[in-house]
Design a protein around this motif. Structure first.
Motif, PDB file in Angstrom:
ATOM      1  N   ASP A 155       0.814  -1.215   0.000  1.00 52.98           N
ATOM      2  CA  ASP A 155       0.000   0.000   0.000  1.00 52.98           C
ATOM      3  C   ASP A 155       0.849   1.267   0.000  1.00 52.98           C
ATOM      4  OD1 ASP A 155      -2.658  -1.271   0.256  1.00 52.98           O
ATOM      5  OD2 ASP A 155      -1.862  -1.952   2.187  1.00 52.98           O
ATOM      6  N   VAL A 156       2.019   1.191   0.644  1.00 53.37           N
ATOM      7  CA  VAL A 156       2.875   2.362   0.792  1.00 53.37           C
ATOM      8  C   VAL A 156       4.330   1.940   0.650  1.00 53.37           C
ATOM      9  CG1 VAL A 156       3.615   4.226   2.334  1.00 53.37           C
ATOM     10  CG2 VAL A 156       1.235   3.445   2.381  1.00 53.37           C
ATOM     11  N   VAL A 157       5.139   2.787   0.015  1.00 48.08           N
ATOM     12  CA  VAL A 157       6.593   2.606  -0.036  1.00 48.08           C
ATOM     13  C   VAL A 157       7.220   3.884   0.513  1.00 48.08           C
ATOM     14  CG1 VAL A 157       8.628   2.201  -1.458  1.00 48.08           C
ATOM     15  CG2 VAL A 157       6.456   1.110  -2.047  1.00 48.08           C
ATOM     16  N   VAL A 158       8.097   3.739   1.501  1.00 50.92           N
ATOM     17  CA  VAL A 158       8.705   4.897   2.131  1.00 50.92           C
ATOM     18  C   VAL A 158      10.197   4.654   2.308  1.00 50.92           C
ATOM     19  CG1 VAL A 158       8.146   3.996   4.437  1.00 50.92           C
ATOM     20  CG2 VAL A 158       8.653   6.430   4.155  1.00 50.92           C
ATOM     21  N   GLY A 159      10.999   5.701   2.125  1.00 55.50           N
ATOM     22  CA  GLY A 159      12.426   5.529   2.353  1.00 55.50           C
ATOM     23  C   GLY A 159      13.261   6.629   1.739  1.00 55.50           C
ATOM     24  N   THR A 160      14.485   6.712   2.208  1.00 57.10           N
ATOM     25  CA  THR A 160      15.463   7.647   1.647  1.00 57.10           C
ATOM     26  C   THR A 160      16.429   6.843   0.802  1.00 57.10           C
ATOM     27  OG1 THR A 160      16.664   7.424   3.742  1.00 57.10           O
ATOM     28  CG2 THR A 160      15.305   9.371   3.471  1.00 57.10           C
ATOM     29  N   ILE A 161      16.370   7.039  -0.506  1.00 62.75           N
ATOM     30  CA  ILE A 161      17.155   6.235  -1.431  1.00 62.75           C
ATOM     31  C   ILE A 161      17.765   7.140  -2.489  1.00 62.75           C
ATOM     32  CG2 ILE A 161      15.717   4.202  -1.059  1.00 62.75           C
ATOM     33  CD1 ILE A 161      14.321   4.777  -3.689  1.00 62.75           C
ATOM     34  N   PRO A 162      18.824   6.655  -3.159  1.00 63.41           N
ATOM     35  CA  PRO A 162      19.428   7.457  -4.226  1.00 63.41           C
ATOM     36  C   PRO A 162      18.416   7.741  -5.331  1.00 63.41           C
ATOM     37  CG  PRO A 162      20.864   5.642  -3.599  1.00 63.41           C
ATOM     38  CD  PRO A 162      19.550   5.395  -2.933  1.00 63.41           C
ATOM     39  N   GLU A 163      18.476   8.952  -5.869  1.00 64.36           N
ATOM     40  CA  GLU A 163      17.557   9.322  -6.939  1.00 64.36           C
ATOM     41  C   GLU A 163      17.679   8.383  -8.130  1.00 64.36           C
ATOM     42  OE1 GLU A 163      16.514  13.255  -9.701  1.00 64.36           O
ATOM     43  OE2 GLU A 163      17.902  13.417  -8.000  1.00 64.36           O
ATOM     44  N   SER A 164      18.892   7.869  -8.335  1.00 70.67           N
ATOM     45  CA  SER A 164      19.119   6.977  -9.478  1.00 70.67           C
ATOM     46  C   SER A 164      18.366   5.655  -9.359  1.00 70.67           C
ATOM     47  CB  SER A 164      20.615   6.689  -9.624  1.00 70.67           C
ATOM     48  OG  SER A 164      21.128   6.061  -8.457  1.00 70.67           O
ATOM     49  N   LEU A 165      17.943   5.296  -8.140  1.00 68.75           N
ATOM     50  CA  LEU A 165      17.233   4.028  -7.938  1.00 68.75           C
ATOM     51  C   LEU A 165      15.731   4.213  -7.800  1.00 68.75           C
ATOM     52  CD1 LEU A 165      19.600   2.219  -5.394  1.00 68.75           C
ATOM     53  CD2 LEU A 165      19.593   2.075  -7.887  1.00 68.75           C
ATOM     54  N   THR A 166      15.274   5.450  -7.709  1.00 67.63           N
ATOM     55  CA  THR A 166      13.856   5.700  -7.453  1.00 67.63           C
ATOM     56  C   THR A 166      12.959   5.113  -8.534  1.00 67.63           C
ATOM     57  OG1 THR A 166      14.362   7.738  -6.245  1.00 67.63           O
ATOM     58  CG2 THR A 166      12.124   7.479  -7.067  1.00 67.63           C
ATOM     59  N   GLY A 167      13.331   5.304  -9.791  1.00 62.29           N
ATOM     60  CA  GLY A 167      12.515   4.793 -10.885  1.00 62.29           C
ATOM     61  C   GLY A 167      12.364   3.284 -10.823  1.00 62.29           C
ATOM     62  N   ALA A 168      13.466   2.580 -10.528  1.00 60.42           N
ATOM     63  CA  ALA A 168      13.416   1.115 -10.463  1.00 60.42           C
ATOM     64  C   ALA A 168      12.541   0.653  -9.304  1.00 60.42           C
ATOM     65  CB  ALA A 168      14.829   0.561 -10.313  1.00 60.42           C
ATOM     66  N   VAL A 169      12.607   1.377  -8.179  1.00 59.82           N
ATOM     67  CA  VAL A 169      11.781   1.010  -7.022  1.00 59.82           C
ATOM     68  C   VAL A 169      10.300   1.203  -7.346  1.00 59.82           C
ATOM     69  CG1 VAL A 169      11.178   1.634  -4.649  1.00 59.82           C
ATOM     70  CG2 VAL A 169      13.575   1.488  -5.332  1.00 59.82           C
ATOM     71  N   ARG A 175       4.313   1.817  -6.812  1.00 58.02           N
ATOM     72  CA  ARG A 175       3.957   2.878  -5.871  1.00 58.02           C
ATOM     73  C   ARG A 175       5.018   3.972  -5.903  1.00 58.02           C
ATOM     74  NH1 ARG A 175      -1.328   2.324  -4.400  1.00 58.02           N
ATOM     75  NH2 ARG A 175      -1.757   0.128  -3.888  1.00 58.02           N
ATOM     76  N   ARG A 176       4.582   5.211  -5.697  1.00 61.66           N
ATOM     77  CA  ARG A 176       5.540   6.301  -5.562  1.00 61.66           C
ATOM     78  C   ARG A 176       6.206   6.220  -4.203  1.00 61.66           C
ATOM     79  NH1 ARG A 176       5.728   9.989  -9.325  1.00 61.66           N
ATOM     80  NH2 ARG A 176       6.771  11.444  -7.921  1.00 61.66           N
ATOM     81  N   VAL A 177       7.465   6.593  -4.162  1.00 57.46           N
ATOM     82  CA  VAL A 177       8.227   6.509  -2.924  1.00 57.46           C
ATOM     83  C   VAL A 177       8.045   7.790  -2.107  1.00 57.46           C
ATOM     84  CG1 VAL A 177      10.508   6.238  -1.885  1.00 57.46           C
ATOM     85  CG2 VAL A 177       9.948   5.010  -3.994  1.00 57.46           C
ATOM     86  N   ILE A 178       7.626   7.637  -0.848  1.00 53.44           N
ATOM     87  CA  ILE A 178       7.602   8.769   0.084  1.00 53.44           C
ATOM     88  C   ILE A 178       9.021   8.948   0.583  1.00 53.44           C
ATOM     89  CG2 ILE A 178       6.728   9.644   2.274  1.00 53.44           C
ATOM     90  CD1 ILE A 178       4.272   7.848   1.865  1.00 53.44           C
ATOM     91  N   GLY A 179       9.641  10.076   0.248  1.00 51.38           N
ATOM     92  CA  GLY A 179      11.043  10.272   0.601  1.00 51.38           C
ATOM     93  C   GLY A 179      11.267  11.557   1.357  1.00 51.38           C
ATOM     94  N   GLY A 180      12.518  12.004   1.370  1.00 46.79           N
ATOM     95  CA  GLY A 180      12.861  13.241   2.044  1.00 46.79           C
ATOM     96  C   GLY A 180      12.781  13.132   3.555  1.00 46.79           C
ATOM     97  N   ALA A 181      12.636  14.279   4.207  1.00 44.89           N
ATOM     98  CA  ALA A 181      12.605  14.311   5.665  1.00 44.89           C
ATOM     99  C   ALA A 181      11.453  13.500   6.232  1.00 44.89           C
ATOM    100  CB  ALA A 181      12.509  15.760   6.147  1.00 44.89           C
ATOM    101  N   ALA A 182      10.350  13.418   5.507  1.00 47.51           N
ATOM    102  CA  ALA A 182       9.189  12.667   5.981  1.00 47.51           C
ATOM    103  C   ALA A 182       9.477  11.173   6.103  1.00 47.51           C
ATOM    104  CB  ALA A 182       8.008  12.882   5.039  1.00 47.51           C
TER     105      ALA A 182
END
Length: 239
Positions: A155-169, A175-182
């Motif tokens: 239902d949710v994907v959350v994490g701080t990850i390299p921008e280069s891996l965001t698309g693959a995740v 699901r879109r990745v909830i990132g940043g300080a949140a």
């Protein structure tokens, strides 16, 4: 009873203290600031409750995976506080702390990820509700982004990850990745996990406890690759 929670597995050092009714939390960002700030953050949180370290009856430590140095900061402080005292010791994965903060109202499946270097991610997945926390797919571990699809529907994907891996995740999980300080862990969430079955694990032998580093420290990995053998004084090796 005073319960404290410590999470220093990421670039954020977060501390929380609760007396059963009120919760006070403090945090500071910047990985190189953890060691110098954690005791101050703890003292401020306890003081806001009118408590002192002598009042601590229970410790909850986020045990990784994450930063090698960061994990040892919180672990060392917690062991010092518990030394020769009757303090209940509980742990929870730092990735679970991230996941729990973003669980859907009414419950759901949350995948939490963080950078494991070398093109990999630490990943952990849980079904989280007010009644129970249940791990999906085993304990958190390092994996390639494409392998995240193995957790099934989330239902949710959350994490701080390299921008280069965001698309693959996002492709693997749909699901879109909830990132940043949140996406950084909050010790107040860790503190709340103690009240949910499956949210924490009790550690009976505190002296033998070590964080889950996920993999050897980067310096150790480089040394072993260069020399083709295990580092003689690798962390966690009992001789």
């Amino acid at each position: 009873m005073i319960t404290i929670a410590l999470d220093s597995a990421t670039d954020r050092c977060s501390v929380a203290a609760g007396d059963g009714t009120n919760v006070e939390s403090r945090a500071i960002d910047g990985a190189r600031r953890h060691a110098g700030a954690i005791l101050r953050l703890l003292a401020e949180s306890l003081e806001a409750l009118g408590a002192t370290p002598r009042d601590i009856a229970r410790l909850i430590v986020a045990d990784g995976p994450g930063s090698f140095t960061g994990l040892r900061v919180a672990g060392s402080v917690a062991k010092a506080l518990a030394w020769r005292r009757q303090v209940e010791w509980l742990t929870a994965p730092s990735l679970l702390v991230r996941a729990a903060a973003h669980a859907p109202v009414g419950g759901g499946v949350v995948l939490a990820v963080s950078d494991a270097l070398r093109g990999e991610l630490y990943a952990g997945c849980w079904s989280i509700s007010a009644e129970r926390v249940s791990a999906i797919g085993g304990s958190p571990r390092a994996m390639r982004p494409d392998d995240l699809a193995g957790f099934g529907a989330v239902d949710v994907v959350v994490g701080t990850i390299p921008e280069s891996l965001t698309g693959a995740v996002e492709m693997a999980t749909t699901r879109r990745v909830i990132g940043g300080a949140a996406a950084l862990p909050d010790a107040a969430t860790l503190l709340a996990l103690v009240h949910i079955p499956g949210g924490t694990m009790r550690i009976d032998h505190i002296d033998a406890w070590e964080p889950d580093y996920g993999r050897p420290a980067e310096a150790q990995a480089v040394w072993e690759h260069k020399h083709g053998r295990s580092l003689p004084t690798a962390p966690g090796v009992v001789r």
